[in-house]
Design an enzyme around this catalytic site. Structure first.
Site, PDB file in Angstrom:
ATOM      1  N   PHE A 216      -0.491  -4.115  -6.994  1.00 34.26           N
ATOM      2  CA  PHE A 216       0.462  -3.721  -5.959  1.00 34.26           C
ATOM      3  C   PHE A 216      -0.189  -3.934  -4.600  1.00 34.26           C
ATOM      4  CE2 PHE A 216       4.403  -0.904  -6.077  1.00 34.26           C
ATOM      5  CZ  PHE A 216       4.985  -1.619  -7.092  1.00 34.26           C
TER       6      PHE A 216
ATOM      7  N   GLN B  93       8.379   3.791   7.197  1.00 32.76           N
ATOM      8  CA  GLN B  93       8.050   2.553   6.489  1.00 32.76           C
ATOM      9  C   GLN B  93       9.282   1.664   6.314  1.00 32.76           C
ATOM     10  OE1 GLN B  93       6.665   2.347   2.101  1.00 32.76           O
ATOM     11  NE2 GLN B  93       4.925   1.748   3.356  1.00 32.76           N
TER      12      GLN B  93
ATOM     13  N   HIS C 256      12.733   2.413   4.488  1.00 33.65           N
ATOM     14  CA  HIS C 256      12.479   2.736   3.091  1.00 33.65           C
ATOM     15  C   HIS C 256      11.907   4.134   2.881  1.00 33.65           C
ATOM     16  CE1 HIS C 256      11.560   2.098  -1.095  1.00 33.65           C
ATOM     17  NE2 HIS C 256      10.264   2.197  -0.911  1.00 33.65           N
TER      18      HIS C 256
ATOM     19  N   ARG D  94       2.265   4.060   3.952  1.00 35.61           N
ATOM     20  CA  ARG D  94       2.096   4.390   2.538  1.00 35.61           C
ATOM     21  C   ARG D  94       1.935   3.125   1.709  1.00 35.61           C
ATOM     22  NH1 ARG D  94       5.281   4.353  -1.777  1.00 35.61           N
ATOM     23  NH2 ARG D  94       7.305   4.203  -0.739  1.00 35.61           N
TER      24      ARG D  94
END
Lengths: 318, 561
Positions: free
Chosen positions: B115, B228, B338, B373
């Site tokens: 990720f 974000q 988001h 994040r």
């Protein structure tokens, strides 16, 4: 694109009977979903139109409703695909539920079906015995992947004709959830779960395939068949449902045909005198009409080939 | 009156994890939620949950913590980050033991995928429905412990007596009555605030309800300017396409067909952290290398089989929204709101400044995410801090006697709601919502500058004035979502200004805050958290910069990917 939403309106606190409102939509893009249209109607035209919704991406399961007579997720249904000839869309609450207000229904009977399953993993050993994850092969986990996509939207429950005549029937979604545990190699309660779902009228399923229309491609009907098979594997055969399934298979294997009188006896129970007596009026009527099936049936020619199919399917898989 | 020792507000992952922890330890706990728990937006999380299990490559909680600290652009509190990274493997195993349907490696251990911003593949997943399977696992545990869920109850105010939290007032949507919910400990787990922006990956329910209620009761909001923007949201409807796509190897392409990310992140490319990727995309679009205001997510080279096995949901979401099949066509995407890194200020145990009041999950700011994040850490935060806040609350309530039900809060809420229902004229709440959305999306987006933010601030002042006059058309008592939407818009109106004022005051660029007039990070001045205090329904919030960032192991360093 201009069209009309033809909406079911009802408030359980104040209305004896529902009525319908027609709301004109004129200024939404062609790609709008039924949910977009409802949101627009609520924001700009009539704030009292009431429906549940949240994610608008077919994952929360809130916005299941009846659209032109078929239940589905409003957020996954583009308006242009459901416009009727008069450029209207009929929107109603899900059938098989009590309406509360407009498109919002009482969901509690649906959730209760899950609660009865004891829907949580019950392993044979203690968690403390495992420092790390329990190992599960990708193949074993893969069996659960389809049902893991279920968002509990109740579309299948609303579409199920058996639920409509017998609300005690567990319904497709709960049976699929029972399958989720029955097929989980980490769970230890396969037999108890199979017995529970049998008690919740698993065998009432008429295999009409209505629940195969699933917005998330779970197809609970496959799971219902698998759960029925599991109940037989667990030896839970002493009930009309499994007896019927077994005797149908047996007579077809023996004769190549459905041996109806044998099936009736097998389903009701050969020694269930009271049950068999109950069948006599029908037998008499059939006799009078000249349609009583024969008590003895000669196997069809080449019945061996039919038996070979059975033997192949019944052989243990490698 | 409803009375429990511990009341959790919100039935998503953080709320359910808190409730299950409390129930497992025998506490009297209940959940208040405006939706059935399985409807929560946690279920929309797709890509995965991070834990240094080391199943694919050697890994350690320390490596995980370092990636978080760096990803946070050094604004995260490192004691909390280390606590989260340490607890992560234990929590994933806990979920697996309870039946969570995680994807597996051939040897039966949990599969992990790469990720963004992560030094090794540590994201556990279930295809691209990870949030959904964890949501179901936790709901199953609620069923197992018979946790009472007050479903379709909307919390309207936090009750505070003698400086101590004593529960909430909640509106029962089914009968339209307000009820006092008295509790020795209250845990907010109400999720995100995405609906403050015009386009967001968040669902309609992400309206900052708990955040606003806690804020109005005197708890500061922290680091609200850090919003974000996810690099891959669908142009048509803002719906999320998981980072798992890039984790599995998808490309980002501009109008020239270039994989542009390596210009901005020479090592990590598409798997740089989200703030970096979103800015890169927006730069490409601003410089004319977009197509209709979008760039492309290209999955084609992954092949049909891998897409259908690992990313089936996002393929279908893209197909539904655009009519384009990701198997053979690049999908137009753009950055979309988001996640809120900021939220209700808590310590590393989830405690707020009001004793007996906790917050966990997206509504909270611990802070483990700092200025940005990393993907896979939001689900982890809900699980770790949901459990931690419940554990702390259980200890806390041992020292608390009977709490006094706050009848005065109930009375004032009854007055307030009756006043709203009786209002005439005024603004339609949906129009006020639009005005707030416009202020945020047009003036507090990816790239920010002082003049533009100040225009946004002015628009928000006007919107908050208008918000005091909002009216409903539905006056009924049964499932009045017109009223609920209005109350949600009030929440959004209150939490919008802290975002914009925080962005104006913070004269630096750090993580998700990118100021074109202050393009550099300023560690001399800004290694502090932003706190905002509520001053009234139409008054600007009051900023406070007294809380310093906690550093344990990693001094701020140049952040490149």
């Amino acid at each position: 694109m201009a069209y009309t939403l033809d909406i079911f309106r009802f408030d359980q606190a104040t209305d004896d009977v529902p009525h319908r409102d027609r709301v004109e939509i004129t200024d939404l893009p062609d790609t709008a979903t039924v949910l977009d249209a409802l949101e627009h109607a609520k924001a700009e035209i009539d704030g009292s139109i009431t429906f549940r919704r949240s994610c608008r991406s077919a994952i929360c399961g809130s916005c299941s409703m009846n659209i032109n007579g078929t239940t589905g997720l409003a957020c996954k249904t583009p308006v242009k695909t459901v416009l009727r000839a008069d450029r209207s869309v009929g929107i109603d609450p899900m059938p098989n539920f009590q309406p509360m207000k407009d498109l919002v229904v009482h969901m509690d009977p649906f959730w209760d079906k899950y609660t009865r399953l004891k829907p949580y993993l019950q392993p044979a050993d203690r968690d403390e015995d495992h420092e790390r994850e329990r190992r599960v092969s990708p193949e074993d986990m893969h069996k659960l992947v389809a049902v893991a996509n279920c968002v509990m939207c109740a579309t299948c429950y609303a579409l199920c004709p058996v639920v409509s005549v017998d609300p005690a029937f567990a319904g497709p979604a709960a049976i699929a959830y029972a399958f989720r545990f029955i097929e989980d190699v980490r769970d230890s309660k396969r037999k108890e779960r199979a017995a529970q779902i049998s008690d919740d009228y698993l065998w009432l399923c008429a295999h009409c395939y209505a629940c195969s229309y699933c917005p998330k491609h779970v197809d609970p009907h496959d799971d219902i068949i698998a759960v029925k098979r599991a109940t037989i594997e667990e030896g839970l055969t002493d009930a009309p449902g499994p007896r019927h399934a077994l005797v149908v298979a047996k007579t077809v294997k023996q004769t190549g045909m459905l041996h109806e009188s044998e099936v009736v006896q097998g389903t009701v129970g050969r020694f269930n005198i009271r049950g068999l007596i109950k069948q006599t009026p029908m037998a008499l009527r059939l006799t009078l009409a000249g349609k009583l099936p024969p008590f003895f049936l000669k196997p069809v020619p080449k019945v061996d080939e039919i038996r070979l199919i059975f033997d192949t399917l019944e052989a243990p898989t490698l | 009156m409803i009375k429990h020792d511990i009341v959790v507000i919100g039935g998503g992952l953080a709320g359910m994890r808190a409730a299950v922890e409390a129930a497992e330890r025998g506490a009297d706990v209940a959940i208040i939620s405006k939706m059935h728990p399985v409807r929560s937006h946690s279920g929309a999380a797709q890509g995965g949950i991070n834990a240094a299990l080391g199943n694919r490559e050697d890994d350690s909680p320390e490596n995980h913590a370092f990636d978080c600290a760096k990803g946070s652009d050094y604004l995260g509190d490192q004691d909390a980050i280390e606590a989260m990274a340490d607890d992560a493997p234990r929590q994933i195993i806990w979920l697996e033991h309870r039946g969570c349907i995680f994807s597996r490696m051939p040897d039966g251990r949990l599969a992990q995928r790469p990720f963004g911003g992560a030094g090794s593949p540590r994201t556990c997943y279930s295809a691209d429905v990870t949030g959904l399977v964890i949501l179901h696992t936790l709901w199953e545990q609620l069923e197992r412990f018979h946790v009472k869920v007050y479903e379709e109850f909307f919390a309207t105010a936090l009750a505070v007596e003698d400086g101590i939290g004593t529960g909430v007032v909640a509106y029962n949507m089914r009968d339209g009555e307000l009820q006092l919910v008295t509790a020795k400990a209250t845990i907010f787990a109400t999720g995100g605030l995405g609906r403050v922006y015009r386009k967001t990956t968040n669902g309609y329910a992400s309206t900052a309800d708990g955040t606003a209620i806690a804020y109005r009761a005197g708890i500061p909001l922290m680091d609200m300017e850090f919003v974000q923007f996810h690099p891959t949201s669908l142009k048509e409807n803002g719906v999320l396409l998981s980072e798992a796509a890039r984790g599995e190897g998808a490309y980002l392409l501009n109008s020239l067909g270039e994989r542009f990310m390596f210009k901005y992140a020479p090592n990590k490319g598409e798997l740089a952290s989200r703030d970096v990727v979103s800015r890169a995309e927006w730069t490409e679009i601003l410089e004319g290398r977009g197509v209709d205001g979008c760039v492309f997510l290209d999955l084609r080279h992954l092949g049909r089989e891998k897409i259908l096995e690992r990313l089936p949901q996002i393929r279908e979401l893209a197909l539904d929204a655009t009519g384009k099949d990701a198997i053979d066509t690049p999908i137009p995407i753009l950055p979309g709101m988001h996640y809120a890194m900021g939220g209700i200020e808590t310590d590393k145990f989830g405690q707020t400044r009001i004793p007996g009041v906790y917050a966990a999950g997206e509504c909270a700011c611990v802070s483990v995410h700092g200025a940005n994040r990393l993907g896979g850490n939001s689900l982890l935060e809900t699980i770790v801090f949901g459990a931690r806040s419940a554990r702390h609350a259980i200890d806390y309530i041992k020292g608390v006697g009977e709490v006094r039900p706050s009848e005065r809060t109930l009375a004032s809420e009854k007055n307030r709601i009756a006043g709203i229902l009786a209002r005439r004229g005024g603004e339609r709440h949906s129009h006020v919502r639009k005005a707030i959305n416009e202020a945020m999306s047009d003036h507090a987006f990816i790239f920010r500058d002082e003049a533009d933010l100040k225009v946004g601030m002015e628009k928000l002042r006007a919107a908050r004035q208008a918000a005091t006059t909002m009216t409903v058309q539905d006056k009924s008592k049964t499932f009045n979502t017109d009223l609920i939407n209005l109350l949600e818009t009030e929440c959004l109106a209150d939490i919008a200004q802290p975002i914009v004022l925080g962005a104006i005051n913070r004269q630096e660029s750090r993580g998700a805050q990118a100021r074109t007039d202050f393009p550099d990070r300023n560690d001399e001045k800004w290694m502090v958290h932003t706190l905002m205090r509520y001053k009234g329904a139409t008054a600007d919030p009051e900023p406070d910069y007294s809380r310093k960032v906690t550093i344990t192991k990693w001094q701020p360093a140049v952040r490149t990917y």
